[in-house]
Design a protein around this motif. Structure first.
Motif, mmCIF file in Angstrom:
data_model
loop_
_atom_site.group_PDB
_atom_site.id
_atom_site.type_symbol
_atom_site.label_atom_id
_atom_site.label_comp_id
_atom_site.label_asym_id
_atom_site.label_seq_id
_atom_site.Cartn_x
_atom_site.Cartn_y
_atom_site.Cartn_z
ATOM 1 N N GLU A 202 6.711 42.057 25.985
ATOM 2 C CA GLU A 202 6.622 43.442 26.395
ATOM 3 C C GLU A 202 6.694 44.335 25.156
ATOM 4 O OE1 GLU A 202 6.418 44.575 29.909
ATOM 5 O OE2 GLU A 202 5.658 42.518 29.739
ATOM 6 N N VAL A 203 6.039 45.470 25.189
ATOM 7 C CA VAL A 203 6.003 46.367 24.026
ATOM 8 C C VAL A 203 7.417 46.762 23.594
ATOM 9 C CG1 VAL A 203 5.298 48.655 23.215
ATOM 10 C CG2 VAL A 203 3.704 47.248 24.539
ATOM 11 N N GLY A 204 8.278 47.050 24.558
ATOM 12 C CA GLY A 204 9.652 47.427 24.222
ATOM 13 C C GLY A 204 10.391 46.331 23.489
ATOM 14 N N ASP A 205 10.154 45.086 23.873
ATOM 15 C CA ASP A 205 10.818 43.969 23.200
ATOM 16 C C ASP A 205 10.253 43.756 21.802
ATOM 17 O OD1 ASP A 205 12.592 43.158 25.355
ATOM 18 O OD2 ASP A 205 10.763 42.586 26.412
ATOM 19 N N GLN A 206 8.953 43.968 21.638
ATOM 20 C CA GLN A 206 8.385 43.873 20.295
ATOM 21 C C GLN A 206 9.048 44.893 19.367
ATOM 22 O OE1 GLN A 206 4.047 43.710 19.961
ATOM 23 N NE2 GLN A 206 3.897 43.181 22.135
ATOM 24 N N GLN A 225 17.533 55.834 22.804
ATOM 25 C CA GLN A 225 16.522 56.868 23.017
ATOM 26 C C GLN A 225 15.635 56.507 24.210
ATOM 27 O OE1 GLN A 225 17.034 59.542 20.965
ATOM 28 N NE2 GLN A 225 18.665 58.170 20.261
ATOM 29 N N SER A 226 15.702 57.316 25.241
ATOM 30 C CA SER A 226 14.921 57.024 26.451
ATOM 31 C C SER A 226 13.422 57.176 26.234
ATOM 32 C CB SER A 226 15.369 57.943 27.590
ATOM 33 O OG SER A 226 15.164 59.302 27.239
ATOM 34 N N TRP A 227 13.026 57.898 25.201
ATOM 35 C CA TRP A 227 11.612 58.142 24.958
ATOM 36 C C TRP A 227 10.982 57.099 24.036
ATOM 37 C CZ3 TRP A 227 10.404 59.378 19.796
ATOM 38 C CH2 TRP A 227 11.498 59.717 18.992
ATOM 39 N N LEU A 228 11.788 56.144 23.556
ATOM 40 C CA LEU A 228 11.277 55.098 22.694
ATOM 41 C C LEU A 228 11.181 53.772 23.460
ATOM 42 C CD1 LEU A 228 13.234 55.761 19.364
ATOM 43 C CD2 LEU A 228 10.797 56.132 19.784
ATOM 44 N N PRO A 229 10.256 52.894 23.074
ATOM 45 C CA PRO A 229 10.171 51.573 23.717
ATOM 46 C C PRO A 229 11.360 50.711 23.295
ATOM 47 C CG PRO A 229 8.627 51.704 21.880
ATOM 48 C CD PRO A 229 9.218 53.076 22.030
ATOM 49 N N ALA A 235 17.820 45.773 29.426
ATOM 50 C CA ALA A 235 17.686 46.514 30.673
ATOM 51 C C ALA A 235 17.636 45.607 31.898
ATOM 52 C CB ALA A 235 16.427 47.371 30.622
ATOM 53 N N GLY A 236 17.331 44.332 31.682
ATOM 54 C CA GLY A 236 17.222 43.407 32.803
ATOM 55 C C GLY A 236 15.930 43.554 33.574
ATOM 56 N N THR A 237 14.847 43.897 32.854
ATOM 57 C CA THR A 237 13.563 44.103 33.516
ATOM 58 C C THR A 237 12.453 43.212 32.966
ATOM 59 O OG1 THR A 237 13.041 45.917 31.983
ATOM 60 C CG2 THR A 237 14.121 46.507 34.063
#
Length: 356
Positions: A202-206, A225-229, A235-237
């Motif tokens: 996932e992009v956030g994990d990268q 930061q909620s606006w960053l990946p 998060a458990g998703t």
């Protein structure tokens, strides 16, 4: 290996290093604001209040304490003594979940511990793969486990097992790793293969791994930061391809277990537990596991072929490079190996060389 562009060097001791350039007063104001913003980003978060110690703890040479929990037979009656290193979000209460009958039959004493910064164990601001291994050794010595003992790690907690094989191999009677997390920057991985697998996350994990490796000092800020990946694992998703894994996580989130584990693990603050785990695991290691010499003990590694958190192709490559690793691939199995029926018994019997 160019998995990603390296993060810029960030400095806050006075003015940012930057090229001289002409600009308007507005440009100077913007640059100054950016400098202050980055300085706030790299400032270390405040440490949480020390956890109230309700579990037994040992005091280490540097003054820190490790909280632990014992299971199985008593040390005095044990044939096999095991130190267990829990995974990401785990605690001293985690085990390989053997049946009581098998633990009794084999004569297994097992001690789990809150790794540094987790639960009721004191943080270690200098935490590393080496310090994780030395914590295992000091715990074993404080509890009188003898000159040799077994180590078992699960998921991200396996970095302590790799560390033990590197730094204290003569103390290890045998080692087992269950779905061990890999570092995409280990030199032994082919760059093209590592980059290909890395890009499938996932992009956030990268981005979370990218920051953990190249700019660990701002990971705590980045993750806030909620606006960053950011990390889907935290998060458990994270998408989980294995049906059992997905059901386990769904049930844990529904009955509150997921949140309870998080609260238990992060008593010292999420920075000292989760985020420091990430910077140690995905940071710059002092050694490459694929370059280790054969240790003087048996080593076993279990991996599911439907693991949505650890790429099986990289685990296969690692096992192929290390002929002394006994590799056990589990078909139709995901990441949560301690929940696989009967596997805990199999791991213990295999590690101790006991026939079923």
């Amino acid at each position: 290996m160019e998995l990603l562009a390296k993060a810029p060097v960030l400095g806050c001791a006075g003015k940012m290093q930057r090229q001289r350039q002409r600009g308007s007063a507005m440009g100077s104001l913007v640059a100054g604001a950016l400098n202050r913003w980055i300085c706030r980003a790299v400032a270390q978060p405040p440490r949480a209040s020390p956890a109230t110690a309700t579990a037994p703890r040992v005091r280490l040479r540097d003054g820190r304490h490790l909280a632990y929990a014992e299971s199985g037979v008593s040390k005095e009656d044990a044939r096999f003594k095991v130190v267990f290193s829990h995974g990401f979000t785990g605690s001293r209460l985690d085990t390989v979940r053997p049946t009581p009958e098998v633990a009794e039959e084999l004569g297994v004493y097992m001690v789990g511990f809150d790794r540094a910064g987790y639960g009721q164990s004191d943080p270690n601001p200098n935490r590393s793969v080496k310090s994780a291994a030395l914590d295992v050794e000091e715990l074993a010595d404080a509890l009188g486990l003898g000159p040799k003992f077994y180590v078992i790690g699960i998921s991200l907690g396996c970095h302590a097992v790799w560390g033990a094989l590197k730094y204290i191999p003569d103390r290890i009677a045998g080692a087992a790793m269950m779905a061990p997390v890999v570092n995409y920057w280990w030199p032994g991985f082919p760059p093209e293969l590592a980059a290909e697998v890395y890009a499938k996350q996932e992009v956030g994990d990268q981005w979370a791994l990218r920051v953990s490796h190249h700019a660990p000092g701002i990971l705590h800020w980045w993750m806030d930061q909620s606006w960053l990946p950011t990390s889907t694992v935290v998060a458990g998703t994270t998408p989980l391809p294995n049906a059992r894994d997905a059901e386990i996580r769904r049930n844990m989130q529904a009955d509150g277990t997921f949140q309870q584990k998080r609260e238990q693990a992060t008593q010292q603050g999420i920075h000292e537990s989760y985020y420091r785990d990430m910077t140690v695991m995905f940071g710059k290691w002092e050694f490459d596991p694929m370059a280790l010499p054969e240790p003087p003990c048996p080593v076993h590694l279990w991996q599911g072929d439907e693991d949505g958190l650890v790429p099986v192709v990289l685990q296969r490559y690692l096992a192929g490079k290390l002929a002394w690793v006994n590799y056990h691939e589990l078909p139709g199995t995901g990441h949560f190996l301690s929940a696989v029926p009967g596997l805990g018994d199999t791991v213990l019997r295999t590690l101790f060389g006991q026939k079923q």
